[in-house]
Design a protein around this motif. Structure first.
Motif, PDB file in Angstrom:
ATOM      1  N   GLY A 194       0.829  -1.205   0.000  1.00 57.74           N
ATOM      2  CA  GLY A 194       0.000   0.000   0.000  1.00 57.74           C
ATOM      3  C   GLY A 194       0.864   1.256   0.000  1.00 57.74           C
ATOM      4  N   ASP A 195       0.271   2.373  -0.379  1.00 57.15           N
ATOM      5  CA  ASP A 195       0.990   3.649  -0.333  1.00 57.15           C
ATOM      6  C   ASP A 195       1.449   3.939   1.086  1.00 57.15           C
ATOM      7  OD1 ASP A 195       0.824   4.462  -3.082  1.00 57.15           O
ATOM      8  OD2 ASP A 195      -1.312   4.865  -2.758  1.00 57.15           O
ATOM      9  N   SER A 196       2.483   4.779   1.221  1.00 56.19           N
ATOM     10  CA  SER A 196       3.056   5.050   2.545  1.00 56.19           C
ATOM     11  C   SER A 196       2.064   5.763   3.469  1.00 56.19           C
ATOM     12  CB  SER A 196       4.328   5.883   2.407  1.00 56.19           C
ATOM     13  OG  SER A 196       4.048   7.106   1.752  1.00 56.19           O
ATOM     14  N   TRP A 197       1.110   6.492   2.929  1.00 59.81           N
ATOM     15  CA  TRP A 197       0.128   7.195   3.753  1.00 59.81           C
ATOM     16  C   TRP A 197      -1.026   6.290   4.190  1.00 59.81           C
ATOM     17  CZ3 TRP A 197      -4.114   6.706   0.756  1.00 59.81           C
ATOM     18  CH2 TRP A 197      -3.948   6.722  -0.632  1.00 59.81           C
ATOM     19  N   TYR A 226      -0.299  12.206   3.742  1.00 59.50           N
ATOM     20  CA  TYR A 226      -0.817  12.328   2.374  1.00 59.50           C
ATOM     21  C   TYR A 226      -0.708  13.767   1.870  1.00 59.50           C
ATOM     22  CZ  TYR A 226      -4.062  12.181  -1.550  1.00 59.50           C
ATOM     23  OH  TYR A 226      -4.627  12.278  -2.795  1.00 59.50           O
TER      24      TYR A 226
END
Length: 114
Positions: A72-75, A95
């Motif tokens: 998943g995205d870091s945020w 984000y």
């Protein structure tokens, strides 16, 4: 002069409160008709002051236990099970600003309707 003549007894004060409250009819916030009145919640996210409409807010909770999402995205900090509903948990500060939110005991999560 006795104390009771100076001020009413506590029970009399409570009776007075009861009588006045019975005479006052208060509606639940969703039942109060106020055309044109915007209702919402304001919150701080780092240096930003933000607001969200009550219509979009489901509830405000303590940060629940999270399960990471591989790839998943870091945020996207994980998913949470909130009363048998899986919710994605996003670090909105990360984000928007690229900086992680520092969590502490008072950190809360805003559950929004999407």
């Amino acid at each position: 002069m006795t104390l009771s003549t100076v001020s009413p007894a506590p029970f009399e004060v409570l009776l007075d409160y009861e009588q006045r409250s019975l005479g006052h009819v208060a509606g639940v916030p969703d039942q109060i008709d106020a055309p044109g009145l915007w209702r919402g919640i304001a919150f701080r996210l780092g240096s930003r002051l933000l607001a969200s409409s009550f219509a979009d807010v489901v509830e405000i909770i303590s940060v629940p236990p999270l399960t990471p999402v591989p790839g998943g995205d870091s945020w996207l900090i994980g998913v949470a099970n909130l009363r048998s509903t899986l919710l994605p948990v996003v670090d909105l500060k990360h984000y928007l600003e690229g900086e992680r939110t520092v969590q502490h005991a008072g950190t809360r999560a805003l559950v929004v309707r999407q």
